[in-house]
Motif scaffolding. Structure first.
Motif, PDB file in Angstrom:
ATOM      1  N   GLU A  94       1.539   0.310  -3.067  1.00  0.00           N
ATOM      2  CA  GLU A  94       0.336   1.593  -3.526  1.00  0.00           C
ATOM      3  C   GLU A  94      -0.803   1.229  -2.085  1.00  0.00           C
ATOM      4  O   GLU A  94      -1.620   0.152  -2.492  1.00  0.00           O
ATOM      5  N   GLY A  95      -1.365   2.397  -1.623  1.00  0.00           N
ATOM      6  CA  GLY A  95      -2.582   1.693  -0.772  1.00  0.00           C
ATOM      7  C   GLY A  95      -2.600   3.370   0.630  1.00  0.00           C
ATOM      8  O   GLY A  95      -1.633   4.336  -0.500  1.00  0.00           O
ATOM      9  N   GLU A  96      -3.722   3.418   1.238  1.00  0.00           N
ATOM     10  CA  GLU A  96      -3.556   4.578   1.629  1.00  0.00           C
ATOM     11  C   GLU A  96      -3.018   4.244   3.570  1.00  0.00           C
ATOM     12  O   GLU A  96      -2.876   2.870   3.664  1.00  0.00           O
ATOM     13  N   VAL A  97      -2.551   5.247   3.985  1.00  0.00           N
ATOM     14  CA  VAL A  97      -1.545   5.094   5.098  1.00  0.00           C
ATOM     15  C   VAL A  97      -2.461   4.879   6.015  1.00  0.00           C
ATOM     16  O   VAL A  97      -3.272   6.163   6.229  1.00  0.00           O
ATOM     17  N   LYS A 114       6.727   1.541  11.873  1.00  0.00           N
ATOM     18  CA  LYS A 114       6.436   0.489  11.618  1.00  0.00           C
ATOM     19  C   LYS A 114       5.381   1.133  10.558  1.00  0.00           C
ATOM     20  O   LYS A 114       4.925   2.513  10.795  1.00  0.00           O
ATOM     21  N   LEU A 115       5.215   1.064   9.649  1.00  0.00           N
ATOM     22  CA  LEU A 115       4.350   1.573   8.386  1.00  0.00           C
ATOM     23  C   LEU A 115       2.945   0.258   8.113  1.00  0.00           C
ATOM     24  O   LEU A 115       3.242  -0.486   7.627  1.00  0.00           O
ATOM     25  N   THR A 116       2.045   0.959   8.391  1.00  0.00           N
ATOM     26  CA  THR A 116       0.280   0.095   8.178  1.00  0.00           C
ATOM     27  C   THR A 116      -0.469   0.962   7.212  1.00  0.00           C
ATOM     28  O   THR A 116      -0.242   2.297   7.151  1.00  0.00           O
ATOM     29  N   ILE A 117      -0.133   0.174   5.823  1.00  0.00           N
ATOM     30  CA  ILE A 117      -0.395   0.706   4.992  1.00  0.00           C
ATOM     31  C   ILE A 117      -1.935  -0.167   4.175  1.00  0.00           C
ATOM     32  O   ILE A 117      -1.915  -1.642   3.959  1.00  0.00           O
ATOM     33  N   LYS A 118      -2.973  -0.142   3.875  1.00  0.00           N
ATOM     34  CA  LYS A 118      -4.531  -0.648   3.725  1.00  0.00           C
ATOM     35  C   LYS A 118      -5.050  -0.304   2.134  1.00  0.00           C
ATOM     36  O   LYS A 118      -4.682   1.266   1.473  1.00  0.00           O
ATOM     37  N   THR A 119      -5.596  -1.460   1.407  1.00  0.00           N
ATOM     38  CA  THR A 119      -6.466  -1.235   0.229  1.00  0.00           C
ATOM     39  C   THR A 119      -7.392  -0.973   0.743  1.00  0.00           C
ATOM     40  O   THR A 119      -7.891  -1.990   1.942  1.00  0.00           O
ATOM     41  N   GLU A 123      -4.887  -5.370   4.647  1.00  0.00           N
ATOM     42  CA  GLU A 123      -3.962  -4.106   5.391  1.00  0.00           C
ATOM     43  C   GLU A 123      -2.668  -4.978   5.726  1.00  0.00           C
ATOM     44  O   GLU A 123      -2.925  -5.988   5.653  1.00  0.00           O
ATOM     45  N   THR A 124      -1.664  -4.504   5.517  1.00  0.00           N
ATOM     46  CA  THR A 124      -0.390  -4.692   5.656  1.00  0.00           C
ATOM     47  C   THR A 124       0.557  -4.266   6.652  1.00  0.00           C
ATOM     48  O   THR A 124       0.554  -2.668   6.815  1.00  0.00           O
ATOM     49  N   ILE A 125       1.488  -4.601   7.512  1.00  0.00           N
ATOM     50  CA  ILE A 125       2.295  -3.737   8.680  1.00  0.00           C
ATOM     51  C   ILE A 125       4.043  -4.046   7.480  1.00  0.00           C
ATOM     52  O   ILE A 125       4.209  -4.901   7.922  1.00  0.00           O
ATOM     53  N   TYR A 126       4.485  -3.107   7.460  1.00  0.00           N
ATOM     54  CA  TYR A 126       5.473  -2.999   6.616  1.00  0.00           C
ATOM     55  C   TYR A 126       6.830  -2.278   8.002  1.00  0.00           C
ATOM     56  O   TYR A 126       6.613  -1.594   8.697  1.00  0.00           O
ATOM     57  N   ASP A 127       7.748  -3.359   8.018  1.00  0.00           N
ATOM     58  CA  ASP A 127       8.655  -2.413   8.991  1.00  0.00           C
ATOM     59  C   ASP A 127       9.614  -1.627   8.527  1.00  0.00           C
ATOM     60  O   ASP A 127      10.169  -1.971   7.292  1.00  0.00           O
ATOM     61  N   LEU A 128       9.652  -0.311   8.622  1.00  0.00           N
ATOM     62  CA  LEU A 128      11.028   0.514   8.306  1.00  0.00           C
ATOM     63  C   LEU A 128      12.635   1.032   8.394  1.00  0.00           C
ATOM     64  O   LEU A 128      11.894   0.661   9.322  1.00  0.00           O
ATOM     65  N   GLY A 129      13.168   1.341   7.639  1.00  0.00           N
ATOM     66  CA  GLY A 129      14.069   1.180   7.692  1.00  0.00           C
ATOM     67  C   GLY A 129      15.131   2.913   7.895  1.00  0.00           C
ATOM     68  O   GLY A 129      14.127   3.587   7.358  1.00  0.00           O
ATOM     69  N   THR A 130      16.232   3.593   7.680  1.00  0.00           N
ATOM     70  CA  THR A 130      16.396   4.772   7.912  1.00  0.00           C
ATOM     71  C   THR A 130      15.784   5.475   6.762  1.00  0.00           C
ATOM     72  O   THR A 130      15.560   6.357   6.999  1.00  0.00           O
ATOM     73  N   LYS A 131      16.362   4.861   6.267  1.00  0.00           N
ATOM     74  CA  LYS A 131      16.430   5.375   4.520  1.00  0.00           C
ATOM     75  C   LYS A 131      14.766   5.650   4.450  1.00  0.00           C
ATOM     76  O   LYS A 131      14.073   6.747   3.069  1.00  0.00           O
ATOM     77  N   MET A 132      13.845   5.006   4.271  1.00  0.00           N
ATOM     78  CA  MET A 132      12.545   4.839   3.961  1.00  0.00           C
ATOM     79  C   MET A 132      12.537   5.625   4.511  1.00  0.00           C
ATOM     80  O   MET A 132      10.975   6.202   4.640  1.00  0.00           O
TER      81      MET A 132
END
Length: 419
Positions: A94-97, A114-119, A123-132
């Motif tokens: 859960e966080g702000e994009v 890549k999705l950068t998300i923070k509270t 702050e964290t960076i996640y790698d995204l696949g096709t489904k996501m």
């Protein structure tokens, strides 16, 4: 609700015991003349219990279906009235994009991102696949949105826009909801509670397309072995603290329509470990028990009557009738003159309450025909001449002196039996 003070107090006491989980496996009987509010009290109980406690309402004649046996129909009604509250822990992100970056291959077949998300704290960076990536684009997630992702299912939920972006007028619709940026860690454990009835668990496990059978209503017969397995599993969850049983309420209207086999089944079913509170309603006095030659109070066998708490409802007095008539007029958007209200109240005491309530809309049509704003005594009189009540209908039959077809029933004994 109007009147029936004693019956409502009794229902209130029972409700308190249901909410405290003390009265499962008991039975109650509302007994009283027709149109004295038996079903209304039951509906009031259902609304008071709220959506979390299961409340099933059936008419006794529903049990006699050609598609399934009587005992199966009753078992399904019983199991609809018992809820299982299942607790499970899920991990959510859960966080702000801050930023979404999506790279497509030259052919467009594969997508990476890549999705950068923070509270407020990290702050964290996640790698995204096709489904996501598809899930995020389906929800139209943009930078500045506050989102929640269920790690187990990958479900993306948009919680709203961050307050920090409240000045970005170009990226805002009229119905945009602003929320605070979440605090603490991005990845959290959250307890989710689902409430399902035992019948729903039965159906889902009984066939391959079980979940869809719930919507189609085509549940058919369910094997007792399967039910025993489910009971054992639910008991196991209960011991482990994963699940909690919520005994609900089963309301059987016109209970005298059940036969002796159903009553025997009810007697046995009330002794089970998993039994709801059974509330029955009957408007019969001394009546024959279906399937036997014996007569019994309310049309119920004596051994079942011995188990139940009996609550009686009484006919309404004039003040109550007047109040009911006024409420009905408000519901139907009809205005009565004070004289018409008095006439209608006395009409209800002489005929029946239901007849008087049915006359309201007929009189309203007659009043509109003569372009009057309010329903007056003359409209009620005309409606009264057009539509017969039960007493006048009996009187009219006597006056016909056998001109109607198939009037002969037999001797006096047969007449009494049919009555």
């Amino acid at each position: 609700m109007v009147g029936q003070g004693k019956a409502r107090k009794a229902a209130g006491m029972i409700l308190k015991m249901v909410q405290e989980g003390k009265i499962a496996g008991r039975a109650m009987l509302f007994a009283g003349p027709p149109s004295t509010g038996k079903t209304a009290i039951a509906l009031g109980m259902a609304q008071t219990l709220g959506s979390d406690v299961p409340f099933t309402m059936i008419a006794a004649s529903e049990v006699f279906s050609l598609s399934m046996s009587k005992t199966e129909a009753l078992t399904q009604a019983f199991r609809r009235s018992i809820g299982v509250r299942i607790k499970e822990e899920t991990e959510i992100i859960e966080g702000e994009v801050v930023e979404i970056q999506i790279d497509r291959s030259l052919t467009g077949a594969t997508k990476t991102g890549k999705l950068t998300i923070k509270t407020t704290d990290m702050e964290t960076i996640y790698d995204l696949g096709t489904k996501m990536i598809d899930s995020l684009s389906k929800e139209k997630v943009l930078a500045g949105d506050v989102i929640s992702i269920d790690k187990a299912s990958g479900k993306v939920t948009k919680l709203g826009r961050s307050f920090a972006r409240s000045r970005d007028y170009d990226a805002m619709g009229a119905d945009t909801r602003f929320v605070q940026c979440p605090e603490g860690e991005i990845q959290k454990r959250k307890e989710v509670v689902h409430t399902v009835s035992l019948h729903e668990i039965d159906v889902i496990n009984s066939r391959t397309q079980g979940f869809l059978a719930l919507f189609a209503g085509d549940t058919g017969e369910i094997k007792p072995e399967l039910r025993n397995q489910i009971n054992a599993k639910v008991a196991e969850w209960r011991e482990e603290g994963k699940a909690e049983i919520i005994p609900g309420v089963l309301f059987i209207d016109e209970v005298h329509m059940l036969d002796i086999e159903c009553f025997s089944f009810l007697n046995r079913a009330l002794e089970n470990d998993l039994a709801p509170l059974v509330i029955m309603a009957s408007n019969r006095g001394m009546a024959r028990i279906r399937g036997t030659k014996y007569r019994s109070p309310h049309g119920l066998p004596v051994d079942l009557l011995d188990r139940v708490l009996i609550v009686s409802t009484k006919p309404y007095d004039e003040a109550d009738i007047q109040q009911i008539v006024q409420i009905r007029c408000e519901e139907e958007d009809v205005t009565l003159t004070s004289d018409a209200l008095n006439v209608l109240t006395s009409m209800a005491t002489q005929t029946t309450l239901r007849y008087a309530l049915n006359i309201i809309s007929c009189a309203h049509v007659l009043a509109r025909k003569r372009k009057a704003e309010k329903v007056d005594v003359e409209d009620l009189r005309r409606a009264y001449t057009y539509f017969m009540d039960e007493k006048r209908s009996v009187q009219w039959l006597k006056e016909q002196q056998g001109t109607l077809v198939f009037e002969e029933i037999g001797d006096e004994k047969d007449v009494m039996d049919t009555a």
